[in-house]
Enzyme design. Sequence first.
Site, PDB file in Angstrom:
ATOM      1  CG  ASP A 146      -1.834   1.286   1.413  1.00  0.00           C
ATOM      2  OD1 ASP A 146      -2.467   0.993   0.510  1.00  0.00           O
ATOM      3  OD2 ASP A 146      -1.552   1.770   2.147  1.00  0.00           O
ATOM      4  CD  GLU A 156      -2.332   2.566  -3.939  1.00  0.00           C
ATOM      5  OE1 GLU A 156      -2.855   3.775  -3.617  1.00  0.00           O
ATOM      6  OE2 GLU A 156      -1.848   2.241  -2.080  1.00  0.00           O
TER       7      GLU A 156
END
Length: 645
Positions: free
Chosen positions: A309, A352
Amino acid sequence: MSVINCEEVKRDEFHTEKYYDSYNIFGAHIVTEDEMRGVRFTVWAPHAKAMSVVGDFNEWDYEQHKMLQVTEEGIWSLFIPHIEEKEIYKYAIETTAGDVIFKADPYAVYAEVRPNTASVVFDIKGYEWNDKNWSRKKKKKSVYKEAMTVYELHFGSWKKKEDGTLYSYREMAEELIPYVVEHQFTHIEIMPLVEHPYDRSWGYQGTGYYAATSRFGTPHDLMYFVDECHKYGIGVILDWVPGHFCKDAHGLYLFDGTPTYEYKDKDVQENPVWGTVNFDLGKREVRNFLISNALFWMRYFHIDGFRVDAVANMLYWNKEGQEQSNEHAVSFLRELNEAVFAEDEDFLMTAEDSTAWPLVTAPTYEGGLGFNYKWNMGWMNDVLKYMECAPEYRKYIHEKMTFSLLYAYSENFILPLSHDEVVHGKKSLLNKMPGDYWDKFAQLRLLYGYFFTHPGKKLLFMGGEFGQFDEWKDLEDLDWNLHDFEMHRYMHDYFKELIALYKRSKPLWQLDHSPEGFQWIDANNNEQSIFSFIRQGDKQEDALVVVCNFTKATYENYKVGVPDFEYYNEVLNSDAEQYGGSGQVNKKRLKAIQEPFHNQAAHVEITIPPFGVSILRPVKTRKGSKKQDGSKTKVRSNVTSRGKR
């Protein structure tokens, strides 16, 4: 798990060297010492004046069980006899300011159910895995040349019980896995399952990186869930957040009263948007904590991938008005990926990342970050902006649908239709579509058709498969009652047929990462907002022609250039009546007219459906079935740790 006595460990191994088994030292381990069974507690707190272990066993009295400092750099340890599994505990830390603070164990493998915050002694050993067949099958395949369809979900809101309570890990195995198998997803991607205090952080603001959240059961229950996924051929990807953590008082924040896991400099420590703090990725002890954590999840939970993330937040310092790269983070990510691929060369490491940082999915030995996949955020943003535009104005932003092909092969991409795009007032995918009720469904079918035929692996957030009308509501489950409505049933049927077509059609995935797998037929018809292209597999006959119409107009006898095959079948038309469309479909067999068009050797004349996608497959080749030069297409891959490609 082999527990190492921290007194036997050279201090340099944790404080100054790569030490990726740190969970074997730190945390609470059930052991026998001097013929007494008990628990050894070990923790790193470099600026603590004194440390104690507290819990129900000593009535939370921090004077009773004082820990010993065993390295100058702040490793503390204590063996307490006669403590057993399920005992709750915390560390009482006397700070340099003279205060006593109580902290959960950073290396605890289990924790109390929120709102309680203590760690729990748990013997993580002992689960008997049954996934050897899965491991063997995975090693026989190259993920780069296989179909990949990822179902992203939030464990707590996919489905709830009638009384509103959560399903356990084991119960979710019974509920979720058959659903995923029915829809032919290859993987599930679960939003973070590390222990976290606040439900509405969705797990992205964690306190216990080694503890599978107790909301849904024990660590062994989660192992069972993963084991069952593997039994039915489903890979498991976890969201993982190595960039930042929450500031709750019992967690990692100011662990010993001073910045320990976070940067000391306030300018780079804080994330004001999220209310979190950044890991100090230049500190060896923090790197060992995080990389050990990644390997811990791989070794003990048999997961198949991480979606890392907020990589953009890691790559650049968050100093206001500045965009300066964070070399600590760059070095950390490379070290992380090298360690992961050394452990499992078939693992999925997905970034990401919304930046234009180069070589994210290139191996580290080529100067890359070492991931093997990256979310294509540019594609997602452009396509959704295009789809939200009124159809009559789409011709003015035509390039949003073609721009992605200029960089589609610069990285190994996953196309994400993720949770981020269906929350916080952004509307659901269905409700983003302009127009009336029928138009919305037709355009969502069209979007999915384009999604599954565009180069790149696929990811869809839960609910999209049947046209969830409301945006994601994280405290409720999906609107399963929508299956009572005809158009949602049509949408669901269409999605299942589309994903089945994708999986059985090599041209849609075999050359996802090679320019030879895609060719525009007509990318320039902005006036009619029609796009046509070819997806190609390894063999010449493995080809599909895709035509997408992003307006409501219907066109008959529309000429589309095609490769030199004799006949074509329409294998899918999103406007078919069985999917809720108007029925503007083509006859099953279309004869190719041997006149060049669109720089192709032949053409077909077809009906172009309104807000529709038509997919054509060649029936019979005119000459041969091999590539003209006889060569074999090379596909870009990333095998970071293996020294080859």
